[in-house]
Design a protein around this motif. Structure first.
Motif, short mmCIF file in Angstrom:
data_model
loop_
_atom_site.label_atom_id
_atom_site.label_comp_id
_atom_site.label_asym_id
_atom_site.label_seq_id
_atom_site.Cartn_x
_atom_site.Cartn_y
_atom_site.Cartn_z
N PHE A 144 0.81 -1.22 0.00
CA PHE A 144 0.00 0.00 0.00
C PHE A 144 0.84 1.27 0.00
CE2 PHE A 144 -3.71 -2.59 1.13
CZ PHE A 144 -4.58 -2.07 0.19
N SER A 145 1.99 1.22 0.71
CA SER A 145 2.78 2.45 0.70
C SER A 145 3.34 2.71 -0.69
CB SER A 145 3.88 2.40 1.76
OG SER A 145 4.71 1.29 1.53
N LEU B 216 0.56 4.10 -2.81
CA LEU B 216 0.30 5.52 -2.58
C LEU B 216 1.32 6.40 -3.30
CD1 LEU B 216 -0.79 5.47 1.15
CD2 LEU B 216 -2.13 6.34 -0.76
N VAL C 142 0.26 9.13 -6.08
CA VAL C 142 0.57 10.57 -6.04
C VAL C 142 1.24 10.99 -7.35
CG1 VAL C 142 2.07 12.30 -4.98
CG2 VAL C 142 0.67 10.82 -3.54
N PHE D 149 -0.48 13.61 -10.30
CA PHE D 149 0.13 14.84 -10.84
C PHE D 149 0.35 14.73 -12.34
CE2 PHE D 149 1.08 15.93 -6.46
CZ PHE D 149 0.96 17.31 -6.48
N MET E 1 -2.77 15.18 -14.30
CA MET E 1 -3.14 16.58 -14.38
C MET E 1 -2.33 17.29 -15.46
SD MET E 1 -3.58 18.96 -10.98
CE MET E 1 -2.65 17.83 -10.03
N LEU F 16 7.88 15.35 -5.28
CA LEU F 16 7.02 14.84 -4.21
C LEU F 16 6.98 13.32 -4.25
CD1 LEU F 16 3.96 17.23 -4.09
CD2 LEU F 16 5.55 16.69 -2.25
N ALA G 45 10.32 11.90 -3.14
CA ALA G 45 10.48 11.98 -1.69
C ALA G 45 9.66 10.87 -1.01
CB ALA G 45 10.05 13.34 -1.18
N MET G 46 8.41 10.72 -1.48
CA MET G 46 7.57 9.68 -0.89
C MET G 46 8.13 8.29 -1.18
SD MET G 46 3.67 10.92 -1.33
CE MET G 46 3.09 9.37 -0.68
#
Lengths: 385, 393
Positions: free
Chosen positions: B28-29, B32, B36, B40, B43, B266, B269-270
């Motif tokens: 799950f991590s 995620l 993310v 982005f 978009m 982002l 980093a995650m």
């Protein structure tokens, strides 16, 4: 050996695991801190808006203009303290890519409706008397390396003078700074008269008005009265508080708050799962040990507290390092982004929320294992293996 | 060798349920992280797709020199007449130059999502405007009539903003308008516009006969050079001339790059944060099977097979996470409509687009996390000392 030593030893008994966990907590708080600081600056216009400051724009849209005559009519409205007006100049310096946020304003009243623009008295006086003066914000001056006394031309990508040229010559006679750190100083203002007198087209029009009221409690009455003055004219107006105007403008870009919340939410969901499962595992591994402690007479509440303290300690170590790194990054980026996001810094409320989150994260990930440890029956634990 | 590795790998995978909580947390991590990133990218790609589908290379757009954007520009009817006589411009069956002088004013619309006012372009156009837009079609209703207060509304405007349904009358500023039709241009930026008669707009907004931009159909994409030479030699014309493709590509750049520049750091980093989780999981996978691995080594299995088994487990968990993340983003975000302030200072409506390239990038990122997370634990598995057989657990 006191409890704290024991907690610390337990936490770092598997060094690599502790470092990895600290690291992923650090990343989450790094993301939180950096995005929080960004959001704070992004919405600074809403937070900094003076409670008694109103913006009057053309009702069709704020990019449409209105006659200059409106200015003196608003001055006479009951409850109005000061009025000023502005035009968007569309300025650039030498190259069209060097965009300079510039407004042509009524100088004296502009400084009274925006008291947060601070400068030495002699510069203030010079700006009001010198019609070719460009009052430059400190961040903007730093960006283009302008200093007091410089003579510079600014071009407009919209307006033209009678002679067909699109550049106006200015004398930088004053430099202002924001009264507060987050107050923007990345723009410049100059005399409306200097702009208006030589315009090739669109003379005697103003872009918008800024109105201050004698108190925020009468904002609604002033708003109604101002808009009623120009109802059914060719340029009807729409007056709102400065905060509402700024907020609506930010909404045009999109729902930034929701995007940032989703990212932060995802980052925290990640560490919650990683840290939570690892804590359960770490306590499971120590089942026998906890049983021994209980046998030695450690009371259950004390064991509960120790396990919980361990996860809280972990959360704070990772969280504080992450927040510290975020502060370093934000301060490092502040200079480079001054023109775009003036006043970028780590705000205290973001720090406060981060500390709260560290505590919450520590408690949430620790409470399950701590309860399990507290309830552990000595007999069962020794029979396990 | 291969069968050894396969056997160890199978043992690894079958033991995952023993560490289901940790493994699930890893999956799950990583999901995620990928979500993310793909959010982005969807978009950015959606915004870019809308702008890059706009414009064709045989349409020239002309603005006043130095004005940079249509909104800042101002041109006269006389200048349009000069362009109509210019070389390189295509003519219709009657021999008329296909040239459209246009003007837009910004009006307020109410955004459905936030219920706040947002900038919409109300464009005044003449008869030639539709033929200068690729894939133009009227979806519902009809064209506005010349000289009337009728509106032809882009599909995207109707979707994102309130009050533009067919037959509805709407007040924009001081003026009442009636919506008589909606149009589509195949998903391009023009669908984020409201069209009305040029003369009506000039009249209502006191613009005289002035316009902001001139669009012209070129006889061929190369003919733009002829047009430029003509304009440079004509003192009454001070124009910036671009073909539409370049014009919109330039506008797309800033915003979609900004989204990308935010999204990648982002996500990375995650990913680094999730890496710690994956590493931890694999570490404990090796840890809990220490005795088992040592036993395998003792009966002749090679160290590398133990390492590969661990690595495969890590990569598999990561890939699973990547797929879950990509699937979630695809189901939730693909096709979602949103709008932002474009460089024309008006709202550009676009749809989130989860592209195969982005999904590929996301899975690669997940696999990198899996590889790095599994690397050290795998080395450790390869070096489990045989004596570990005797270690009590």
């Amino acid at each position: 050996m006191n409890d704290l030593t024991l907690i610390r030893k337990n936490l770092f008994r598997k060094k690599l695991r502790a470092i990895l966990l600290t690291f992923s907590i650090m990343i989450a708080f790094l993301i939180f801190g950096a995005l929080g600081a960004f959001y704070n600056v992004w919405t600074a216009g809403v937070d900094l808006a003076a409670a008694n400051r109103l913006i009057t724009v053309n009702r069709i849209n704020f990019t449409q203009d209105m006659p200059i005559a409106y200015y003196s009519r608003v001055q006479s409205v009951q409850g109005v303290e000061n009025v000023s007006h502005a035009n968007w100049f569309g300025g650039y310096y030498q190259d069209p890519r060097n965009f300079v946020q510039t407004f042509a304003v009524e100088p004296e009243t502009w400084l009274s409706v925006y008291p947060e623009m601070v400068m030495p008295d002699d510069q203030r006086a010079a700006f009001i008397t010198d019609r070719t003066c460009l009052l430059v914000g400190a961040d903007l001056a730093a960006q283009f390396e302008w200093s007091l006394g410089d003579r510079i031309p600014l071009n407009s990508n919209i307006w033209q003078q009678n002679d067909g040229s699109s550049d106006w010559d200015f004398n930088i006679c004053a430099i202002f700074d924001g009264a507060e750190e987050t107050a923007p100083s990345n723009y410049a203002v100059f005399h409306y008269e200097y702009y208006n007198e030589s315009l090739a087209f669109n003379r005697d029009r103003i872009g918008w008005m800024v109105v201050t009221t004698t108190g925020s409690d009468i904002n609604d009455a002033v708003i109604r009265e101002v808009d009623a003055l120009f109802a059914n004219s060719s340029a009807e107006t729409e007056t709102t508080t400065e905060a509402a105007f700024n907020k609506a403008f930010l909404e045009q870009v999109g729902n930034i708050a929701m995007i940032l919340l989703s990212v932060i939410g995802a980052a925290f969901a990640t560490i919650l799962m990683i840290v939570g499962t690892t804590m359960i595992m770490a306590i499971n591994e120590r089942t026998k040990e906890i049983a021994v402690m209980k046998t030695l007479g450690f009371p259950s509440p004390r064991i509960f507290r120790m396990v919980l303290a361990e996860s809280v300690l972990l959360s704070f170590v990772g969280g504080l390092v992450g927040l510290g790194l975020a502060t370093l990054i934000v301060n490092g980026a502040a200079g480079a982004l001054a023109g775009f996001l003036p006043g970028l810094s780590m705000p205290m409320d973001v720090v406060g929320i981060a500390l709260g989150l560290m505590l919450a994260l520590g408690l949430i990930t620790g409470v399950g294992p701590a309860l399990a440890a507290q309830r552990l029956s000595i007999i069962d634990a020794f029979n396990k293996h | 060798m291969f069968s050894q590795t396969l056997a160890v790998t199978m043992i690894n995978l079958r033991s995952i349920p023993q560490r289901w909580a940790l493994s699930l947390a890893t999956v799950f991590s990583i999901a995620l992280v990928v979500a993310v990133l793909l959010g982005f990218l969807a978009m950015a790609n959606g915004f870019r797709a809308t702008l890059s589908s706009t414009g064709s290379d045989d349409v020239a757009i002309m603005l006043r020199g130095g004005s940079q954007a249509e909104l800042n520009s101002g041109l006269s009817l006389d200048q349009q007449r000069l362009i109509e006589e210019a070389p390189g411009i295509a003519r219709d069956a009657e021999g008329e130059a296909i040239v459209s002088g246009e003007l837009y004013v910004i009006v307020d619309g109410i955004k459905r999502s936030s219920q706040t006012e947002a900038n919409l372009p109300l464009r005044g156009v003449g008869a030639a405007a539709p033929s200068l837009r690729d894939n133009f079609s009227i979806v519902e209703g009809r064209m506005f009539e010349v000289g009337s207060n009728e509106l032809l509304v882009g599909q995207s405007v109707q979707r994102e903003f309130e009050g533009f349904d067919l037959g509805q009358s709407i007040r924009l500023g001081t003026n009442e308008w009636v919506v008589v039709g909606t149009f589509s241009t195949g998903g391009s930026v023009f669908e984020s516009e409201i069209w009305a008669d040029l003369g009506t707009i000039q009249n209502l907004y006191q613009r005289g006969t002035s316009i902001q931009s001139i669009r012209a159909q070129l006889s061929s994409p190369e003919a733009i050079e002829e047009l430029r030479t003509y304009a440079e030699n004509e003192p009454r014309l001070n124009l910036d001339i671009n073909n539409e493709v370049e014009y919109f590509a330039e506008q797309a750049g800033g915003t979609s790059d900004l989204i990308m520049f935010l999204g990648w750091p982002l996500a990375i980093a995650m990913a680094v944060g999730a890496l710690a989780g994956a590493w931890n999981t694999m570490y404990s996978s090796v840890d809990t099977r220490m005795k088992e691995i040592a036993t395998l080594r003792a009966i002749g299995f090679s160290g590398s097979s133990a390492a590969i088994g661990t690595m495969v487990e890590s990569l598999l968990l990561a890939a699973l996470g990547g797929l879950v993340g990509a699937l979630a983003v695809y189901l939730v975000f693909d096709g979602i409509s949103a709008s932002t302030l474009g460089s024309g200072f008006t709202q550009v409506v676009f749809s989130f687009a989860v592209t195969s390239d982005a999904v590929f990038g996301g899975i690669i990122l997940a696999l990198i996390v899996g590889f790095l997370g599994g690397f050290v634990p795998a080395l450790r598995a390869a070096r489990v000392p045989l004596l570990a057989v005797h270690r009590s657990s």
